[in-house]
Design a protein around this motif. Structure first.
Motif, PDB file in Angstrom:
ATOM      1  N   LEU A  17     -16.823  20.876  38.902  1.00  0.00           N
ATOM      2  CA  LEU A  17     -17.085  19.319  38.755  1.00  0.00           C
ATOM      3  C   LEU A  17     -16.814  18.433  39.887  1.00  0.00           C
ATOM      4  CD1 LEU A  17     -16.753  19.352  34.697  1.00  0.00           C
ATOM      5  CD2 LEU A  17     -18.952  19.598  36.078  1.00  0.00           C
ATOM      6  N   VAL A  64     -25.673  21.428  32.697  1.00  0.00           N
ATOM      7  CA  VAL A  64     -25.023  20.806  31.552  1.00  0.00           C
ATOM      8  C   VAL A  64     -24.071  21.837  30.919  1.00  0.00           C
ATOM      9  CG1 VAL A  64     -24.794  19.578  29.294  1.00  0.00           C
ATOM     10  CG2 VAL A  64     -26.677  18.905  31.120  1.00  0.00           C
ATOM     11  N   ALA A  91     -25.694  12.924  28.558  1.00  0.00           N
ATOM     12  CA  ALA A  91     -25.356  13.939  29.479  1.00  0.00           C
ATOM     13  C   ALA A  91     -26.663  14.495  30.368  1.00  0.00           C
ATOM     14  CB  ALA A  91     -24.676  15.380  28.706  1.00  0.00           C
ATOM     15  N   THR A 110     -27.363  11.872  32.788  1.00  0.00           N
ATOM     16  CA  THR A 110     -26.706  11.864  34.144  1.00  0.00           C
ATOM     17  C   THR A 110     -26.927  13.047  34.923  1.00  0.00           C
ATOM     18  OG1 THR A 110     -24.575  11.201  32.518  1.00  0.00           O
ATOM     19  CG2 THR A 110     -24.117  12.371  34.549  1.00  0.00           C
ATOM     20  N   VAL A 132     -22.374  18.286  34.635  1.00  0.00           N
ATOM     21  CA  VAL A 132     -21.730  17.166  33.596  1.00  0.00           C
ATOM     22  C   VAL A 132     -21.445  18.141  32.477  1.00  0.00           C
ATOM     23  CG1 VAL A 132     -23.676  16.646  32.268  1.00  0.00           C
ATOM     24  CG2 VAL A 132     -21.576  15.321  32.295  1.00  0.00           C
TER      25      VAL A 132
END
Length: 125
Positions: free
Chosen positions: A93, A79, A114, A117, A100
């Motif tokens: 990305l 992240v 996030a 994800t 993310v």
């Protein structure tokens, strides 16, 4: 057993806040105050389950931390935390899985989205 998160931020005010948040979520938090420190931790610690990193840091950036993380484990969730998304990060990305970007400033709900994800979060055990 809780999941291990490596939190990387060169901001001396931001890093303790991130550590407190992840500790509160039940993670075992490993902190690094620079990209250099983070890459050394990634080389020596094989039990990291997640990397949360600032993007803009001197010398070794969040993108460099990402590269070190993916060398260790090609599927390690990452992240990014940043105020804006530079073009190189947009390319990473577009090509990377389990990655993310979380825009600063963010709320806890955005952080949880996030995290969900990039990794299943039935809450860290």
């Amino acid at each position: 057993m809780s999941k291990n998160v490596l939190v990387v931020d060169d901001d001396p005010l931001g890093l303790p806040v991130l550590v407190e948040i992840f500790d509160g979520l039940g993670f075992h938090t490993i902190s690094a105050a620079s990209g250099r420190e983070a890459t050394k931790l990634l080389e020596s610690n094989t039990s990291i389950d997640l990397v949360v990193t600032d993007v803009h840091m001197p010398e070794i950036t969040g993108l460099d931390v990402f590269d070190a993380a993916r060398k260790r484990d090609p599927h390690l969730p990452v992240v990014y935390i940043t105020g804006f998304i530079p073009k190189p990060l947009q390319r990473v990305l577009a090509e990377a899985s389990r990655t993310v970007v979380l825009q600063k400033p963010f709320e806890l709900s955005a952080l949880l989205r996030a995290l969900n994800t990039v990794m299943p979060l039935d809450q860290p055990s």
